[in-house]
Design an enzyme around this catalytic site. Structure first.
Site, short mmCIF file in Angstrom:
data_model
loop_
_atom_site.label_atom_id
_atom_site.label_comp_id
_atom_site.label_asym_id
_atom_site.label_seq_id
_atom_site.Cartn_x
_atom_site.Cartn_y
_atom_site.Cartn_z
N GLU A 245 1.44 -3.79 7.93
CA GLU A 245 -0.02 -3.88 8.04
C GLU A 245 -0.56 -4.80 6.95
OE1 GLU A 245 -4.12 -1.29 7.59
OE2 GLU A 245 -2.29 -0.21 8.16
N HIS B 157 -0.81 0.82 -0.31
CA HIS B 157 -1.88 1.01 0.66
C HIS B 157 -3.24 0.55 0.14
CE1 HIS B 157 -5.18 3.16 2.71
NE2 HIS B 157 -4.47 2.88 3.79
N GLU C 134 6.15 2.19 9.08
CA GLU C 134 4.93 1.41 8.85
C GLU C 134 4.64 1.36 7.37
OE1 GLU C 134 0.53 1.24 8.01
OE2 GLU C 134 1.98 2.84 7.61
N LYS D 288 -3.29 -5.86 4.67
CA LYS D 288 -4.48 -5.20 4.13
C LYS D 288 -5.51 -6.22 3.64
CE LYS D 288 -4.91 -1.30 3.72
NZ LYS D 288 -5.50 -0.29 4.62
N ASP E 160 2.04 -1.05 4.21
CA ASP E 160 0.90 -1.93 3.96
C ASP E 160 1.25 -2.98 2.91
OD1 ASP E 160 -1.11 0.16 5.27
OD2 ASP E 160 0.07 1.23 3.76
N HIS F 149 4.86 6.83 8.71
CA HIS F 149 3.66 6.25 8.12
C HIS F 149 3.81 6.11 6.61
CE1 HIS F 149 -0.74 6.89 6.89
NE2 HIS F 149 -0.75 5.76 7.57
N ARG F 150 3.85 4.87 6.12
CA ARG F 150 4.08 4.59 4.70
C ARG F 150 5.43 5.13 4.23
NH1 ARG F 150 -2.01 6.42 2.64
NH2 ARG F 150 -3.09 5.56 4.45
N ASP G 269 3.13 11.12 8.90
CA ASP G 269 3.70 11.36 7.58
C ASP G 269 4.91 12.29 7.68
OD1 ASP G 269 1.49 9.95 6.62
OD2 ASP G 269 0.34 11.76 6.21
#
Length: 241
Positions: free
Chosen positions: A108, A48, A33, A110, A35, A6-7, A228
């Site tokens: 993703e 993000h 992943e 945003k 953003d 995640h990120r 994370d």
């Protein structure tokens, strides 16, 4: 169950930075992943929040600054002085990290707060230029954007993101249409999501950082989880299999 960073590897590195992505790329996990937002000069950048306040030493909205202006700030020292000097990466720079790996790349969009007209097309152009059309997942809380992706690139995997439970989830998924559902951890154990899994929907869950939660998701048939802590979760999953 698959593991998606995640990120990037955001537990140990500043989120959505090249340091976090390079660390994730070294791990034998399913995917990563991140953003994307659009700058004032229409550059696709990876961050993000709508503003740079939380993850840099600057202040202001991404949409109100050019890439050159955004790169005047430090995106690493808020996390640790060890990462001072990290810049805001472009989508192209992040795709370059993963283009020679087997990682699935979840981008993703945003655009749920600011609409960012044309963001889908710009992202698809970048993805195509790297030859990653079969490797990406494009998701968003902005379901109009998910729908536009389905029309622009019907062969790409798109996913609708949900913060809360939606009734008749399978029907809604078909209306968009979306190839996968990305739901919050509290939603994953609710009846509509359970029914969607039983009917064959691909369901991925965010954000899972504790083993006790991963254990529950394993039992209910979730396809993947965003975490994370990708290294810790991968070790746990391998022990369980």
């Amino acid at each position: 169950m698959k593991i998606i960073a995640h990120r990037g590897y955001s537990a140990k590195y500043p989120e959505n930075t090249l340091a976090a992505f390079q660390a994730a790329a070294r791990l034998p996990i399913y995917g990563v992943e991140f953003d994307v937002h659009l700058t004032k000069d229409h550059q696709v950048v990876v961050i993000h929040d709508e503003s740079i306040d939380r993850t840099s030493n600057g202040v202001g909205f991404v949409k109100d600054m050019t890439l050159e202006e955004l790169r005047k700030y430090d995106y690493g020292s808020w996390f640790s002085e060890e990462y001072a000097g990290e810049i805001i990466p472009t989508l192209s720079e992040v795709l370059a990290v993963f283009c020679h790996t087997n990682h699935r790349i979840n981008i993703e969009l945003k655009s749920d707060i600011f609409s960012y007209e044309g963001l889908e097309k710009l992202v698809l152009q970048e993805v195509e230029s790297f030859g990653l059309m079969d490797q990406v997942i494009i998701s968003s809380f902005d379901h109009e954007a998910v729908q536009r992706v389905a029309k622009l690139a019907p062969d790409i995997e798109n996913a609708a993101l949900f913060a809360n439970v939606v009734l008749n989830l399978n029907e809604y998924q078909e209306i968009i249409p979306a190839k996968a559902l990305h739901v919050s951890l509290p939603s994953a154990v609710r009846k509509p999501v359970q029914q969607a899994i039983l009917k064959g929907s691909v369901v991925r869950v965010y954000t899972v950082n504790e083993i006790k939660h991963a254990d529950v998701l394993l039992k209910i048939g979730v396809d993947a989880m965003f975490t994370d802590e990708p290294e810790m979760m991968q070790e746990y999953i391998l022990k369980k299999v």
